[in-house]
Design an enzyme around this catalytic site. Structure first.
Site, PDB file in Angstrom:
ATOM      1  N   TYR A 137     -69.431  21.269 -70.855  1.00 27.02           N
ATOM      2  CA  TYR A 137     -68.088  21.826 -70.972  1.00 27.02           C
ATOM      3  C   TYR A 137     -67.537  22.181 -69.576  1.00 27.02           C
ATOM      4  O   TYR A 137     -68.257  22.736 -68.742  1.00 27.02           O
ATOM      5  CB  TYR A 137     -68.126  23.057 -71.896  1.00 27.02           C
ATOM      6  CG  TYR A 137     -66.857  23.843 -71.827  1.00 27.02           C
ATOM      7  CD1 TYR A 137     -65.643  23.265 -72.202  1.00 27.02           C
ATOM      8  CD2 TYR A 137     -66.842  25.149 -71.351  1.00 27.02           C
ATOM      9  CE1 TYR A 137     -64.461  23.975 -72.102  1.00 27.02           C
ATOM     10  CE2 TYR A 137     -65.669  25.863 -71.250  1.00 27.02           C
ATOM     11  CZ  TYR A 137     -64.474  25.263 -71.623  1.00 27.02           C
ATOM     12  OH  TYR A 137     -63.307  25.958 -71.503  1.00 27.02           O
ATOM     13  N   LYS A 241     -65.841  28.034 -81.788  1.00 24.58           N
ATOM     14  CA  LYS A 241     -65.810  26.700 -82.408  1.00 24.58           C
ATOM     15  C   LYS A 241     -66.249  26.794 -83.879  1.00 24.58           C
ATOM     16  O   LYS A 241     -65.634  27.491 -84.639  1.00 24.58           O
ATOM     17  CB  LYS A 241     -66.660  25.738 -81.577  1.00 24.58           C
ATOM     18  CG  LYS A 241     -66.384  25.818 -80.066  1.00 24.58           C
ATOM     19  CD  LYS A 241     -64.936  25.505 -79.730  1.00 24.58           C
ATOM     20  CE  LYS A 241     -64.731  25.267 -78.261  1.00 24.58           C
ATOM     21  NZ  LYS A 241     -63.950  26.301 -77.576  1.00 24.58           N
TER      22      LYS A 241
END
Ligand SMILES: Cc1ncc(COP(=O)(O)O)c(C=O)c1O
Length: 427
Positions: A137, A241
């Site tokens: 990420y 998420k």
């Protein structure tokens, strides 16, 4: 005189998992006692900054445990002090998170980045090093490539999917250079290329060399991958998420064994990277439907990925459920129990222009970063989530100008496919 009636509970007992029950059956009740909250079926939001002590002696005792000044009897839980240290909503959340990953302990955080940064600061000192898999990420990449080296922490990348031998050589080189590696950080599968790294083999390397292995399990976990069961020491999440799952909360978590999590929690207390009670409460709400949501999104993604793979307007599709025969497929079968709901693909032209055309034409699927929510989201890693990774590195890592990343949600799969078919079709 006591400030509270003696009967008022001041220490929350750690709940015991009823043997044989599955996590999804426990997400509605585990760790919460309605009789302590007027019989409310759901935990109230404990929207309070501080907690009243029975006595000055009790306050002294709680603080001595919280700051590690006195040896704590593990059977006596730390009492409630102040919501930067602990809070019932956070404690219930942590007890429930443990169930999915089979963890001894966990720490909730104000974001995934807070979980990652706080854990690193707790485990690695200046003059020591971190080995990490790349790509990962963009925010984590920035932390590792730019911020930590400024603080004297050496960081070295290995390609996602690297062989254990190559990683061990890097550990040996770092030892020779006088900057021993203390942490191996894997993001697997990697965001956005979905390449898998071998948790069991690489954890073994880390342990042989005196390091911890941490896995960012955001993309598949905890339903489809449970790194602690494969030898990892620490699991990290962006709970923003799939765990949160409604795109309405930013949060994170770290899970592992009790001593490591205790140390991470001490850093969390001092850095102030704790979630607020309302965010913790939202996550409790989300965890009740976690398995349902992730299962539905995964089934949808399997259909969408097959559609994309067969579409003439699509060049390549990266999805764990469509891996060709080979090492990656074998590793996926060993390490994961499902392919998840994130897909990376390229329109056939393979250009940024073609990718942008697609992003601008979808209607039901929303053009936004993030993933793991109930709604499907699409984005362009090269210029959005991974924009801070230098262009040359992006190319080496397989983040191409044409790549788009699709997080599949829980809409009707036919509607998602129709939206993509229209966006990929003639203007
Ligand atoms: C794999 C992964 N890890 C960590 C993060 C950071 O999480 P947060 O945005 O909750 O800080 C993200 C965010 O997109 C991510 O995708």
């Amino acid at each position: 005189m006591s400030h509270l009636p003696p009967s008022a509970p001041r220490r929350r007992e750690r709940p015991h998992r009823p043997p044989g029950r599955h996590p999804e059956s426990l997400m509605m009740s585990f760790g919460y006692r309605p009789e302590l909250s007027e019989g409310a079926i759901k935990p109230p939001i404990f929207q309070t900054s501080t907690f009243v002590f029975h006595s000055a002696e009790e306050g002294k005792e709680f603080f001595s445990y919280a700051y590690g000044l006195a040896e704590r009897d593990p059977a006596r839980p730390i009492g409630l002090i102040y919501s930067r240290l602990n809070n019932p909503n956070i404690q219930i959340l942590e007890d429930r998170l443990n169930l999915w990953d089979g963890a001894e302990a966990s720490a909730a955080f104000a974001s995934g980045m807070a979980a990652i940064a706080t854990s690193i600061l707790a485990l690695v000192r200046p003059g020591e090093s971190i080995v990490f898999s790349r790509p990962l990420y963009g925010g984590t990449d920035y932390l590792l490539e730019r911020l930590l080296p400024d603080m004297g922490i050496v960081t070295r990348a290995v390609p996602a999917g690297a062989a254990a031998g190559a990683v061990e050589e890097l550990f040996a080189a770092l030892e020779r250079e006088g900057t021993p590696c203390r942490l191996l950080l894997l993001e697997t599968p990697a965001n956005p290329t979905l390449v898998h790294s071998d948790i069991a083999a690489l954890s073994e390397v880390a342990h042989r060399r005196g390091a911890c292995c941490a896995v960012d399990n955001t993309l598949l976990g905890p339903l489809y991958q449970q790194p602690l069961r494969h030898g990892a020491d620490l699991v990290l999440y962006s709970a923003t998420k799939y765990l949160g799952g409604h795109s309405d909360v930013v949060a994170g978590a770290a899970l592992g064994c009790e001593p490591v999590i205790e140390r991470i929690k001490l850093y969390r207390t001092i850095l102030g990277s704790v979630p607020d009670p309302h965010s913790a409460w939202l996550l409790l709400r989300s965890l009740e439907t976690f398995k349902l949501r992730m299962t539905c999104a995964r089934k949808n993604a399997e259909k969408v990925a097959r559609f994309l793979a067969g579409h003439p307007g699509v060049g390549s599709v990266l999805y764990p459920g469509l891996l060709p025969e080979g090492e990656q497929r074998e590793l996926f079968a060993r390490q994961c129990t499902g392919p998840g709901a994130l897909i990376a693909f390229e329109p056939a032209e393979g250009t940024e222009e073609a990718a942008f055309r697609l992003l601008n034409r979808v209607r039901l699927i929303k053009l936004a970063v993030s993933l793991g929510g109930t709604e499907s989201l699409i984005e362009h890693p090269a210029t959005m989530t991974h924009a801070d990774v230098p262009v040359e590195s992006q190319r080496e890592l397989g983040i191409t100008p044409g790549m788009v990343r699709l997080s599949v949600g829980i809409e009707h799969p036919d509607d998602l496919i129709a939206d993509l078919a229209e966006a990929l079709g003639p203007a």
